[in-house]
Design an enzyme around this catalytic site. Structure first.
Site, PDB file in Angstrom:
ATOM      1  CE  LYS A  64      20.300  -9.259   4.815  1.00 36.10           C
ATOM      2  NZ  LYS A  64      20.472  -9.959   5.961  1.00 36.10           N
ATOM      3  CB  CYS A 118      15.990 -10.228   7.276  1.00 37.80           C
ATOM      4  SG  CYS A 118      17.396  -9.351   7.868  1.00 37.80           S
TER       5      CYS A 118
END
Length: 274
Positions: A64, A118
């Site tokens: 991620k 993010c």
């Protein structure tokens, strides 16, 4: 046997297409044990149309962070390229289109900075975990975090140019319209948006009328409450300076008058190379 199984599965969804990508994107699953991975995979396979790839929890979490850090570095290259091209009087969007004709080159598009929850955040976890070994990631963050200030300077140049070339009374306010508040196109998410940071810089400037165009929200954020929320057509008629920050659908047609600061290439790029 255990009653609770814990696994990490990186989220890979695009705002505006969350449900579709939740079903169709490939997923990486890393359980804290093999049994946890198997149980998590069986759960995802109930609805998942993409593939499930099994790993361990540490690697899955690193996946991620790596995905978003990679995007940040790629965007930083494009943003730095746009600054260099401005100094050299080269149209960066034309340059990128031509460079991307190379079969192994895929340069992303520059913009006013990087926002969202993010890409602008995740690289810092890697930097914190290994501060002496992440010089590239740190440089990318510095480039992308500084891009809004570069845009501010472009707007200041436009304001100065207008003051020097306009016959208007010095007491009349200069109207500046900022097109797009979201951190990316066609969404209503304003988290970590570089547009907000850019507008905040002009909040204490008395001789400016500040306008914002954001069709995906109904009211202006409290942090820039001094800025008036107007329609795209209204801004094009009123503003002296037009600052394109987000390439929302419907923003394609540029204003026919006024000074333009285009951070997305929608108004300043003519495709002369087919």
């Amino acid at each position: 046997t255990h009653d609770i199984h814990v696994a990490y599965c990186p989220e890979r969804v695009l705002p505006g297409k969350i449900l579709h990508e939740l079903v169709y994107n490939d997923r990486v699953i890393g359980g804290i044990s093999e049994a946890c991975s198997r149980e998590a995979k069986s759960l995802y396979e109930v609805f998942l149309k993409g593939q499930c790839f099994i790993s361990n929890a540490r690697t899955a979490e690193m996946v991620k962070l790596t995905e978003n850090a990679s995007r940040d570095v790629q965007i930083a290259f494009a943003n730095e390229l746009s600054i260099v091209c401005d100094e050299l009087d080269i149209n960066v969007w034309s340059l990128i289109k031509l460079a991307n004709k190379h079969p192994r080159v895929n340069i992303l598009q520059p913009g006013p900075g990087v926002g969202g929850h993010c890409i602008a955040v995740d690289p810092w976890f890697l930097i914190d975990a290994s501060p002496l070994k992440t010089q590239l990631l740190r440089s990318a963050r510095r480039i992308n975090d500084s891009k809004p200030k570069w845009v501010v300077n472009q707007v200041l140049k436009a304001i100065d140019h207008l003051k020097k070339t306009s016959n208007r009374a010095s007491s009349k306010k200069i109207s500046v319209a900022f097109y797009g508040l979201a951190f990316k196109a066609n969404i209503d998410d304003l988290r970590e948006s570089p547009s907000i940071d850019i507008i905040k810089y002009f909040g204490n400037t008395n001789n400016l009328e500040l306008l914002a165009v954001e069709p995906n929200v109904e009211q202006i954020p409290q942090s820039i409450s001094y800025c008036a929320l107007v329609s795209f057509e209204e801004a094009k008629k009123i503003a002296d300076i037009h600052v394109l920050l987000v390439d929302h659908d419907g923003f394609e047609k540029p204003p026919i008058s006024g000074y333009i600061v285009d951070t997305k290439g929608c108004w300043s790029f003519k495709d002369e190379h087919t």
